[in-house]
Design an enzyme around this catalytic site. Structure first.
Site, PDB file in Angstrom:
ATOM      1  N   LYS A   1       0.911  -1.133   0.050  1.00 58.88           N
ATOM      2  CA  LYS A   1       0.114  -0.033  -0.054  1.00 58.88           C
ATOM      3  C   LYS A   1       0.878   1.272  -0.007  1.00 58.88           C
ATOM      4  CE  LYS A   1      -3.892  -2.322   0.623  1.00 58.88           C
ATOM      5  NZ  LYS A   1      -5.037  -2.114  -0.413  1.00 58.88           N
TER       6      LYS A   1
ATOM      7  N   LYS B   1     -12.693  -7.469  -7.151  1.00 57.00           N
ATOM      8  CA  LYS B   1     -13.260  -8.072  -5.906  1.00 57.00           C
ATOM      9  C   LYS B   1     -14.285  -8.747  -6.182  1.00 57.00           C
ATOM     10  CE  LYS B   1     -10.735  -5.132  -2.566  1.00 57.00           C
ATOM     11  NZ  LYS B   1      -9.685  -4.806  -3.701  1.00 57.00           N
TER      12      LYS B   1
END
Length: 303
Positions: free
Chosen positions: A139, A244
């Site tokens: 991240k 997702k």
């Protein structure tokens, strides 16, 4: 056809909070559902919303399950509205399990491991590399960019020669910061892509950046739900789609869209349990997805 319906709610604390540009996530809440047919056969599904990613909230999902009662029909499942995409996936994957043969298990897929933000990623990458992982996601957009760039150089120094690194900004970069990262990574062949550098509505600018730099760009938040996926495709995005499944709606509708347009797809976790993960792997197997699946997240939970 009518099914007996039951459900249970879970709360899974993260071993350590997950930090992204959206904030800090401490507890994963979700719902496990079970459908049982007239022959006594049962299949589970998982509802694992991420409200800040565009799905319904856990409260809305719980309310829907309460309204269903103790029975639900195939027709009612197909009529679950689009503003409940996690419910669509949970009920849809449980329903399709009655008519499909279980596909390959997780061991047949390459998976990408999720690293913690910041400097903790360095030691974690080296540990995970010894466990066989060859793709990692880190991240960015969490710390000041100069500090993250310094950490990135250290990560690249310990990244195995045959491994790849994905950088995920969660839409948290400014245009200037995005260009800096894209330029930095342009000569780093082990960078697979930069994920969602700009906000979910900045599609035109993202398309411009994708044409300007060698570093591939992937979209995530911008394609989180099925309606967003359609809009982004119609607006001209032909790069990588990080999808997702757990919040992308009905699995059969998603599969048909990916197949029709031959999308370059990465499947990614919503930090679900083994129930939702198995459903996502089933879909990945049917679609023959080749990129490493972003489901290397088991070590984020104690259970």
């Amino acid at each position: 056809m009518s099914y007996k319906f039951t459900y249970s709610i879970y709360r899974r604390p993260f071993r350590q909070p997950l930090k992204t540009s959206h904030g800090v996530w401490k507890i994963r809440e979700g719902i496990i559902i079970k459908l049982t047919d007239s022959l006594g056969r049962s299949h589970q599904g998982e509802i694992a919303p991420i409200e800040w990613f565009g799905s319904e909230s856990i409260d809305r999902a719980r309310s829907f399950c309460e309204q269903v009662g103790d029975r639900i029909t195939t027709t009612q499942i197909h009529q679950i509205p689009d503003d409940l995409p996690a419910c669509q996936f949970g009920f849809g994957s449980a329903l399709t399990a009655f008519s499909t043969t279980p596909a390959q298990t997780a061991s047949h897929f390459n998976t990408s491991a999720l690293l913690p933000a910041g400097e903790a990623a360095i030691d974690r990458l080296q540990t995970l590399a010894t466990q066989g992982y060859a793709t990692f996601k880190w991240k960015i957009g969490v710390l000041p960019i100069d500090r993250e760039v310094a950490i990135w150089h250290q990560l690249m120094a310990v990244l195995p020669a045959n491994a790849k690194l994905r950088l995920d900004a969660n839409g948290g970069l400014t245009e200037i910061a995005a260009e800096r990262w894209l330029e930095l990574c342009s000569q780093a062949i082990r960078i697979e892509f930069i994920e969602q550098p700009l906000g979910l509505d900045e599609i035109a600018k993202t398309i411009e950046l994708a044409a300007k730099y060698r570093t591939p760009i992937a979209l995530d938040e911008s394609v989180a739900t099925f309606d967003r996926l359609q809009i982004v495709y119609d607006r001209g995005w032909r790069g990588i789609y990080v999808i997702k499944p757990g919040i992308a709606g009905f699995p059969w509708r998603l599969a048909e869209f990916i197949t029709r347009y031959q999308l370059d797809v990465v499947f990614s976790s919503v930090m679900e349990t083994a129930v939702g993960t198995a459903a996502a792997y089933q879909l990945a197997s049917e679609l023959k997805i080749e990129r490493s699946l972003g489901f290397g997240v088991a070590d984020w939970f104690d259970d």
